[in-house]
Design a protein around this motif. Structure first.
Motif, PDB file in Angstrom:
ATOM      1  N   ASN A 280     -42.006 -35.716 -18.061  1.00  0.00           N
ATOM      2  CA  ASN A 280     -41.183 -34.530 -18.306  1.00  0.00           C
ATOM      3  C   ASN A 280     -39.732 -34.911 -18.602  1.00  0.00           C
ATOM      4  O   ASN A 280     -39.099 -34.360 -19.510  1.00  0.00           O
ATOM      5  CB  ASN A 280     -41.241 -33.573 -17.121  1.00  0.00           C
ATOM      6  CG  ASN A 280     -42.559 -32.812 -17.051  1.00  0.00           C
ATOM      7  OD1 ASN A 280     -43.281 -32.714 -18.038  1.00  0.00           O
ATOM      8  ND2 ASN A 280     -42.874 -32.282 -15.877  1.00  0.00           N
ATOM      9  N   LEU A 283     -39.491 -36.307 -22.155  1.00  0.00           N
ATOM     10  CA  LEU A 283     -39.578 -35.277 -23.188  1.00  0.00           C
ATOM     11  C   LEU A 283     -38.258 -34.504 -23.301  1.00  0.00           C
ATOM     12  O   LEU A 283     -37.793 -34.191 -24.399  1.00  0.00           O
ATOM     13  CB  LEU A 283     -40.729 -34.320 -22.878  1.00  0.00           C
ATOM     14  CG  LEU A 283     -42.139 -34.913 -23.016  1.00  0.00           C
ATOM     15  CD1 LEU A 283     -43.177 -33.940 -22.489  1.00  0.00           C
ATOM     16  CD2 LEU A 283     -42.432 -35.288 -24.457  1.00  0.00           C
ATOM     17  N   ILE A 284     -37.674 -34.197 -22.137  1.00  0.00           N
ATOM     18  CA  ILE A 284     -36.385 -33.496 -22.141  1.00  0.00           C
ATOM     19  C   ILE A 284     -35.308 -34.364 -22.786  1.00  0.00           C
ATOM     20  O   ILE A 284     -34.488 -33.887 -23.578  1.00  0.00           O
ATOM     21  CB  ILE A 284     -35.982 -33.107 -20.704  1.00  0.00           C
ATOM     22  CG1 ILE A 284     -36.934 -32.026 -20.175  1.00  0.00           C
ATOM     23  CG2 ILE A 284     -34.520 -32.641 -20.647  1.00  0.00           C
ATOM     24  CD1 ILE A 284     -36.789 -31.765 -18.696  1.00  0.00           C
ATOM     25  N   HIS A 285     -35.332 -35.650 -22.478  1.00  0.00           N
ATOM     26  CA  HIS A 285     -34.325 -36.553 -23.044  1.00  0.00           C
ATOM     27  C   HIS A 285     -34.506 -36.678 -24.557  1.00  0.00           C
ATOM     28  O   HIS A 285     -33.520 -36.745 -25.304  1.00  0.00           O
ATOM     29  CB  HIS A 285     -34.392 -37.929 -22.389  1.00  0.00           C
ATOM     30  CG  HIS A 285     -33.256 -38.821 -22.766  1.00  0.00           C
ATOM     31  ND1 HIS A 285     -31.942 -38.463 -22.596  1.00  0.00           N
ATOM     32  CD2 HIS A 285     -33.234 -40.050 -23.334  1.00  0.00           C
ATOM     33  CE1 HIS A 285     -31.152 -39.436 -23.031  1.00  0.00           C
ATOM     34  NE2 HIS A 285     -31.918 -40.408 -23.492  1.00  0.00           N
ATOM     35  N   ARG A 286     -35.745 -36.683 -24.996  1.00  0.00           N
ATOM     36  CA  ARG A 286     -35.988 -36.721 -26.441  1.00  0.00           C
ATOM     37  C   ARG A 286     -35.363 -35.503 -27.113  1.00  0.00           C
ATOM     38  O   ARG A 286     -34.748 -35.610 -28.183  1.00  0.00           O
ATOM     39  CB  ARG A 286     -37.491 -36.777 -26.746  1.00  0.00           C
ATOM     40  CG  ARG A 286     -37.773 -36.768 -28.249  1.00  0.00           C
ATOM     41  CD  ARG A 286     -39.257 -36.593 -28.549  1.00  0.00           C
ATOM     42  NE  ARG A 286     -39.449 -36.505 -29.993  1.00  0.00           N
ATOM     43  CZ  ARG A 286     -39.283 -35.409 -30.720  1.00  0.00           C
ATOM     44  NH1 ARG A 286     -38.907 -34.280 -30.132  1.00  0.00           N
ATOM     45  NH2 ARG A 286     -39.464 -35.424 -32.026  1.00  0.00           N
ATOM     46  N   GLU A 287     -35.506 -34.326 -26.480  1.00  0.00           N
ATOM     47  CA  GLU A 287     -34.915 -33.120 -27.050  1.00  0.00           C
ATOM     48  C   GLU A 287     -33.388 -33.221 -27.099  1.00  0.00           C
ATOM     49  O   GLU A 287     -32.744 -32.755 -28.041  1.00  0.00           O
ATOM     50  CB  GLU A 287     -35.334 -31.891 -26.236  1.00  0.00           C
ATOM     51  CG  GLU A 287     -36.805 -31.522 -26.397  1.00  0.00           C
ATOM     52  CD  GLU A 287     -37.166 -31.284 -27.855  1.00  0.00           C
ATOM     53  OE1 GLU A 287     -36.450 -30.515 -28.532  1.00  0.00           O
ATOM     54  OE2 GLU A 287     -38.156 -31.878 -28.325  1.00  0.00           O
ATOM     55  N   ARG A 288     -32.796 -33.825 -26.079  1.00  0.00           N
ATOM     56  CA  ARG A 288     -31.351 -34.036 -26.104  1.00  0.00           C
ATOM     57  C   ARG A 288     -30.947 -34.869 -27.322  1.00  0.00           C
ATOM     58  O   ARG A 288     -29.970 -34.570 -28.010  1.00  0.00           O
ATOM     59  CB  ARG A 288     -30.899 -34.770 -24.837  1.00  0.00           C
ATOM     60  CG  ARG A 288     -30.963 -33.982 -23.549  1.00  0.00           C
ATOM     61  CD  ARG A 288     -30.161 -34.713 -22.469  1.00  0.00           C
ATOM     62  NE  ARG A 288     -30.442 -34.169 -21.158  1.00  0.00           N
ATOM     63  CZ  ARG A 288     -31.197 -34.777 -20.239  1.00  0.00           C
ATOM     64  NH1 ARG A 288     -31.753 -35.946 -20.511  1.00  0.00           N
ATOM     65  NH2 ARG A 288     -31.378 -34.227 -19.067  1.00  0.00           N
ATOM     66  N   VAL A 290     -32.635 -35.310 -30.125  1.00  0.00           N
ATOM     67  CA  VAL A 290     -32.863 -34.549 -31.357  1.00  0.00           C
ATOM     68  C   VAL A 290     -31.726 -33.556 -31.585  1.00  0.00           C
ATOM     69  O   VAL A 290     -31.171 -33.455 -32.692  1.00  0.00           O
ATOM     70  CB  VAL A 290     -34.222 -33.817 -31.304  1.00  0.00           C
ATOM     71  CG1 VAL A 290     -34.356 -32.850 -32.470  1.00  0.00           C
ATOM     72  CG2 VAL A 290     -35.370 -34.831 -31.316  1.00  0.00           C
ATOM     73  N   ASN A 291     -31.366 -32.817 -30.531  1.00  0.00           N
ATOM     74  CA  ASN A 291     -30.298 -31.828 -30.658  1.00  0.00           C
ATOM     75  C   ASN A 291     -28.959 -32.464 -30.973  1.00  0.00           C
ATOM     76  O   ASN A 291     -28.147 -31.903 -31.715  1.00  0.00           O
ATOM     77  CB  ASN A 291     -30.194 -30.999 -29.376  1.00  0.00           C
ATOM     78  CG  ASN A 291     -31.390 -30.077 -29.198  1.00  0.00           C
ATOM     79  OD1 ASN A 291     -32.006 -29.660 -30.171  1.00  0.00           O
ATOM     80  ND2 ASN A 291     -31.722 -29.773 -27.949  1.00  0.00           N
TER      81      ASN A 291
END
Length: 314
Positions: A280, A283-288, A290-291
């Motif tokens: 989890n 996945l959250i870090h990947r979104e960071r 990407v953003n």
């Protein structure tokens, strides 16, 4: 460029460690000197791992003058507290195909077999290290890749553990790891079966996949703990390697991230759990990430989008 990289890293709490790989991994740029042998020999795969071949001739005294000048520049630029002298992918076949080298060895009473070539390599390493030491205020720790020279029967004779740190590039089952730990060496873990980020793509110098498939997912990297080998106090850490034959600035971010974050958590925290408990967070870090990329794109001025040739570096 080097000064810019060092300053950029310094401001972010990152230390840049230099490596001058020798006596192999040389060729282009040295071909007009008298210090090189095997340059662009064919068929190349008999004399090196990738073309064009090229390797230093340790019998050339003036070679060490040239190396000392390079070491002087590197010490002044990096101000290192340790230094990587490489030793990667040295070809004994290259030296053996050079009559002047073989004749020089015979005059020393050395055979042109593996043990004889290790004496030749030691001659190079000793001379190069002596020249490096002249440029530093104190004797710095020296890093070397695993190689023939780090085999059990040679390593203590030629690379004393009070001076040398060995970086493991071979797979996690390599018996050299336990042998070196038993002998008391400090290690850096870069085993290719988990930490080579260029694996799993098309071949660079052949057909099919490159030499180290498959692709190394973050889960494999996360679970690749130095603690697996015991004697954790002898590991200085680990390094993920991204060799750049097949990547440039357009693709480097996706090769590094988020996989490097998995290595970071493993090394900083040494968690007792496996990758599943970290999924989890990853996945959250990947979104960071990407953003952050989207935000950087949105900050480009209108004229940049209208004329991409005018865009500043993102």
């Amino acid at each position: 460029d080097i000064q810019d990289i060092i300053q950029y890293a310094y401001e972010r709490g990152v230390r840049v460690l230099p490596e001058f790989d020798a006596p192999a991994h040389v060729g282009e740029g040295w071909q007009d000197t008298d210090f090189l042998t095997c340059f662009n020999y064919q068929p190349w795969n008999k004399y090196c791992v990738e073309p064009p071949c090229g390797q230093f001739d340790p019998t050339k005294p003036k070679l060490y003058d040239a190396l000392e000048g390079i070491y002087k520049d590197m010490v002044e630029q990096f101000n290192p507290d340790m230094f990587h002298m490489g030793g990667d992918e040295v070809s004994l076949a290259c030296w053996n195909a050079t009559p002047s080298v073989v004749d020089w060895m015979k005059k020393q009473g050395w055979n042109n077999d593996e043990s004889g070539f290790m004496k030749l390599w030691n001659h190079f390493q000793s001379q190069a290290l002596e020249r490096f030491d002249k440029q530093t205020k104190e004797k710095l720790p020296i890093i070397m890749w695993t190689s023939t020279l780090t085999k059990e029967q040679y390593v203590e004779q030629y690379l004393p553990k009070d001076r040398y740190i060995i970086q493991i590039w071979t797979d996690s089952y390599d018996p050299q790891i336990s042998q070196l730990l038993k002998k008391g060496y400090k290690l850096i873990l870069s085993n290719y079966d988990a930490l080579y980020l260029d694996c799993g793509f098309a071949s660079w110098v052949g057909e099919g996949s490159n030499w180290c498939p498959p692709y190394k997912g973050w889960q494999l990297i996360y679970d690749n703990s130095p603690a697996t080998y015991g004697k954790i106090d002898q590991f200085l850490g680990a390094e993920a390697a991204l060799w750049t034959e097949q990547v440039d600035d357009t693709g480097v971010d996706s090769r590094l991230w988020p996989r490097a974050a998995a290595l970071a958590e493993r090394l900083w925290a040494e968690p007792a759990h496996s990758f599943r408990e970290a999924e989890n967070r990853m996945l959250i870090h990947r979104e960071r990430l990407v953003n952050r990329g989207i935000a950087a794109e949105s900050l480009q001025p209108l004229w940049c989008h209208q004329n991409e040739n005018n865009c500043p570096t993102k």
